[in-house]
Scaffold this active site. Structure first.
Site, PDB file in Angstrom:
ATOM      1  CB  THR A 257      62.975  20.545  39.139  1.00 45.20           C
ATOM      2  OG1 THR A 257      64.154  20.534  40.741  1.00 45.20           O
ATOM      3  CG2 THR A 257      63.277  19.275  38.570  1.00 45.20           C
ATOM      4  CG  PHE A 259      59.381  17.788  36.113  1.00 50.24           C
ATOM      5  CD1 PHE A 259      59.618  16.361  37.091  1.00 50.24           C
ATOM      6  CD2 PHE A 259      59.401  18.829  37.365  1.00 50.24           C
ATOM      7  CE1 PHE A 259      59.987  16.664  38.679  1.00 50.24           C
ATOM      8  CE2 PHE A 259      59.977  18.509  38.413  1.00 50.24           C
ATOM      9  CZ  PHE A 259      60.245  17.698  39.301  1.00 50.24           C
TER      10      PHE A 259
END
Ligand SMILES: O=C(O)C(=O)C[C@]1(C(=O)O)C=C[C@@H](O)C=C1
Length: 360
Positions: A257, A259
């Site tokens: 992921t 960010f």
């Protein structure tokens, strides 16, 4: 002759004393930098300087420490030095143990003030209203694609992106018992449920999947009911006293992921060029044939690499779209500036979301 354990430990103790003296000398210098910055009213946190420090040390590193160790150690050293200059308050989707918290710690080091929030909207609000200096929000997952709410908030908000973090996301099945028997419901953020759906179909086909505000919240709830399990990080498991009933259950072993670190422009001016930079933009083009192709032409013409291209509906009811584009480079580089200028001239809407050092 080889040294014995006692002699080796005495030598380590001596090195540690030297390191301690050197680290305190460094902290005192950072304190002086802090005074200079206060006098000229400039910001404490300089991500491009921190990126340069780490990169420079990695280049100079003779080993045996690995480049990754050098980055981890100096991120913490600079975090402690920065906190002596001024504490950084960082908002993220809480509670403790979320991947957002992990991303915040990865980016800022552990010497920060934590501002856990209940939603991405609240993270943006905290950073825009000044209850936090920075916000950290997920923008993209390698299995599930973009985090649409974060992209929509970036478009609307006055915050800009000043950094990015990419984390390897390992989801574990957490519960009060160490086995899979008797699980009636699995509670997690919808993104985590989606990233583990193959595993859940195979191993817990009968269990209800219940979406909650965050993975750590699912773990917290699972700690109160033996028939519930959460999907969350190892850290959330230890936070709430849960067993890892199943390890790394995400469908993609390399699930990552990305960010974004956001703040108000007055908290931190756009970082200067670090040598490995990225510009994030959101644009829209007139609804006519070839318009999307046209916006890519200036990038090609000026030799600028695009690392991301996403579309989101503009909610105008006219089948119009916003395009989220990331390019490599910094606007202080003439070919990047020229490409962006040409691109802007073709767009009905053009907003720079941020210029920042590219994450690893
Ligand atoms: O060089 C600076 O501007 C500093 O404040 C020092 C320092 C550091 O510890 O090296 C600390 C905070 C900044 O984010 C960058 C670097």
């Amino acid at each position: 002759m080889a040294k014995n354990l006692g002699e080796l430990r005495t030598a380590i103790d001596a090195v540690d004393r030297e390191l301690l003296a050197l680290l305190n000398r460094r902290a005192a210098l950072a304190g002086q930098v802090g005074e200079l910055k206060r006098a000229e009213g400039s910001t404490v946190f300089r991500p491009e300087r921190e990126a340069q420090v780490i990169h420079g040390l990695q280049q100079a590193n003779p080993g045996p420490l690995k480049a990754g160790n050098v980055a981890t150690i100096w991120r913490e050293i600079m975090s402690a030095c920065r906190a002596l200059e001024a504490p950084q308050r960082v908002a993220y989707l809480g509670p403790a143990g979320t991947f957002s918290e992990q991303a915040a710690l990865h980016f800022f080091g552990s010497s920060i003030e934590h501002v856990p929030c209940v939603s991405f909207d609240e993270v943006f609000h905290a950073a825009a209203a000044g209850t936090a200096d920075f916000g950290v929000v997920p923008v993209e997952n390698s299995t599930e694609g973009v985090v649409t709410r974060s992209l929509d908030l970036l478009l609307q908000s006055p915050l800009h992106i000043v950094g990015e973090v990419s984390l390897l996301v390992r989801h574990h099945l957490l519960r009060l018992a160490p086995s899979l028997g008797g699980i009636e419901a699995v509670l997690a953020h919808p993104q985590a449920l989606a990233q583990c759906q193959g595993w859940l179909n195979k191993h817990l086909p009968g269990a209800e999947r219940r979406a909650v505000a965050s993975n750590a919240e699912g773990a917290r709830l699972a700690a109160g009911n033996p028939a519930w399990a959460g999907i969350a990080s190892e850290r959330a498991g230890s936070e709430f006293g849960l067993h890892l009933a199943a390890h790394a259950i995400q469908d993609d072993a390399f699930n990552r992921t990305r960010f974004a670190v956001v703040c108000l422009p007055q908290t931190l001016e756009a970082p200067r060029a670090s040598g490995r930079d990225c510009v994030s933009l959101v644009v829209s083009v007139p609804n006519r044939p070839g318009a999307v192709h046209d916006i890519l032409v200036p990038l090609k013409r000026h030799g600028v690499s695009m690392t991301r291209f996403e579309s989101r509906p503009a909610r105008s009811g006219q089948w119009e779209y916003f395009f989220y584009i990331d390019v490599q480079g910094h606007p202080s580089q003439p070919h990047v500036a020229a490409a962006l200028q040409d691109l802007q001239s073709l767009c009905a809407f053009y907003k720079v979301l941020g210029t920042y050092p590219a994450g690893e």
